[in-house]
Design a protein around this motif. Structure first.
Motif, mmCIF file in Angstrom:
data_model
loop_
_atom_site.group_PDB
_atom_site.id
_atom_site.type_symbol
_atom_site.label_atom_id
_atom_site.label_comp_id
_atom_site.label_asym_id
_atom_site.label_seq_id
_atom_site.Cartn_x
_atom_site.Cartn_y
_atom_site.Cartn_z
ATOM 1 N N PHE A 4 0.854 -1.179 0.000
ATOM 2 C CA PHE A 4 0.000 0.000 0.000
ATOM 3 C C PHE A 4 0.895 1.235 0.000
ATOM 4 C CE2 PHE A 4 -3.422 -2.814 0.786
ATOM 5 C CZ PHE A 4 -4.588 -2.125 0.519
ATOM 6 N N ARG A 23 -2.489 2.001 -4.572
ATOM 7 C CA ARG A 23 -3.298 1.737 -3.384
ATOM 8 C C ARG A 23 -2.775 2.607 -2.243
ATOM 9 N NH1 ARG A 23 -4.082 -4.661 -2.712
ATOM 10 N NH2 ARG A 23 -1.863 -4.556 -2.211
ATOM 11 N N ASN A 25 -3.156 4.149 1.829
ATOM 12 C CA ASN A 25 -3.630 3.902 3.180
ATOM 13 C C ASN A 25 -3.100 4.997 4.103
ATOM 14 O OD1 ASN A 25 -4.446 2.923 5.647
ATOM 15 N ND2 ASN A 25 -3.365 0.986 5.525
ATOM 16 N N GLU A 26 -1.858 4.866 4.579
ATOM 17 C CA GLU A 26 -1.295 5.862 5.487
ATOM 18 C C GLU A 26 -1.226 7.242 4.850
ATOM 19 O OE1 GLU A 26 -0.573 5.551 8.657
ATOM 20 O OE2 GLU A 26 -1.221 3.450 8.641
ATOM 21 N N HIS A 29 -4.406 9.239 5.528
ATOM 22 C CA HIS A 29 -4.920 9.461 6.872
ATOM 23 C C HIS A 29 -5.055 10.941 7.215
ATOM 24 C CE1 HIS A 29 -5.795 8.397 11.044
ATOM 25 N NE2 HIS A 29 -5.027 9.420 11.385
ATOM 26 N N GLN A 166 -8.420 3.406 9.155
ATOM 27 C CA GLN A 166 -7.626 2.746 8.121
ATOM 28 C C GLN A 166 -8.277 2.958 6.755
ATOM 29 O OE1 GLN A 166 -4.672 1.040 8.226
ATOM 30 N NE2 GLN A 166 -4.446 1.660 10.352
ATOM 31 N N LYS A 168 -8.851 3.440 3.050
ATOM 32 C CA LYS A 168 -8.074 2.961 1.909
ATOM 33 C C LYS A 168 -8.723 3.429 0.611
ATOM 34 C CE LYS A 168 -6.510 -1.327 4.170
ATOM 35 N NZ LYS A 168 -7.294 -1.207 5.422
ATOM 36 N N PHE A 208 -8.296 -4.784 -2.355
ATOM 37 C CA PHE A 208 -7.769 -4.357 -1.065
ATOM 38 C C PHE A 208 -7.157 -5.486 -0.240
ATOM 39 C CE2 PHE A 208 -10.906 -0.928 -1.938
ATOM 40 C CZ PHE A 208 -10.017 0.127 -1.942
#
Length: 299
Positions: A4, A23, A25-26, A29, A166, A168, A208
């Protein structure tokens, strides 16, 4: 998962089609949790972030690219900016007087446009404007490439907001690589339609949950695919004390000094990362004298 927050580029050698998969994710955030956004705004910002990464990989330049939605609907404004080294930041504004927001993209934006801005380090700034008149953001971006760039393009955007901490997002892009002027014709047989059909079989769960290499094998194991090293994607803001100080140069010095007398300092907050920059009387004098730089003032 380790793959990711990465963008993967690949090439179909026998079809003259390029592909990308990203992809996030972090890297999402801080964008989606910067404000108390409704889930519909989080979803749109997440889709825009994935789309911006995909466009950054296509457009070969040193500098920045921005996707900005301007709308008279429930979502008034949304923007994602990215640099050529795949750093992201973004923000949105919505009608906070509404008790709830609609779920569908076309209901969130009315009389809306998508402004794509490319700001190279060298050369002139470019803007393209796309009418948001299709059911999804992905389809609107496809229409931009077909009409403005004459390039047959497929865009797939997905989000997973099932775990609030989390968030995504993911995106895939396929695009014909023309070798001659006529190759941009949407009727040309490049194998694009076949690859597009294969791509449509990917489910959100697969997107995912599977490693990127497994996704590519699952979709294209019968194709000759050349895979390039991935690029890392992360959140980063380009704000700075110097940029904020430069913005104050356009405000009358006496007005700034009055604010300092009343409030103790001129405070400027970045809408993307919430960093606060504070400027005192010495800073204001330096700004208007034209030699503002690093100062001991607190940020």
């Amino acid at each position: 998962m380790s793959d990711f927050d990465q963008l993967q580029r690949y090439l179909f050698n026998q079809a003259n089609v390029r592909g990308e998969l990203v992809r996030l994710n972090e890297s999402l955030h801080q964008i989606v949790h910067n404000y108390e956004y409704p889930v519909q705004v989080q979803r749109l910002l997440s889709e825009m972030a994935a789309a911006t990464c995909l466009l950054t990989a296509i457009l070969k330049f040193k500098g920045e690219i921005g996707l900005q939605i301007q709308s008279e609907g429930p979502i008034r404004y949304a923007v994602i900016n990215a640099t050529d080294d795949y750093t992201l930041r973004g923000v949105a504004r919505w009608d906070e007087e509404l008790s709830s927001l609609p779920e569908q993209f076309e209901d969130l934006v009315h009389k809306a446009v998508l402004v794509i801005t490319i700001t190279p380090e060298e050369g002139e700034r470019y803007q393209g404007i796309v009418a948001l008149d299709k059911p999804t953001l992905a389809e609107c971006i496809e229409g931009y490439f077909e009409q403005s760039e004459q390039l047959t393009t497929k865009v797939l955007l997905m989000t997973d907001l099932s775990q609030p901490e989390q968030t995504k997002a993911a995106g895939m892009l396929l695009q014909v690589m023309p070798t001659q002027a006529s190759a941009t014709n949407v009727q040309q047989d490049t194998g694009f339609d076949h690859l597009s059909t294969l791509t449509d079989t990917l489910s959100e769960d697969e997107m995912f949950s599977l490693p990127v290499q497994d996704i590519l094998y699952r979709l294209y194991h019968q194709e000759e695919v050349e895979v390039y090293p991935p690029h890392a994607v992360k959140f980063a803001c380009t704000c700075s004390r110097e940029r904020s100080g430069e913005a104050l140069r356009n405000i009358d010095k006496s007005e700034l000094q009055q604010i300092i007398a009343e409030e103790g300092a001129v405070k400027m907050n970045c809408q993307y990362c919430h960093t606060e920059y504070r400027f005192d009387s010495i800073d204001v004098e330096a700004i208007h004298a034209g030699h503002f730089g690093e100062t001991p003032s607190d940020q």
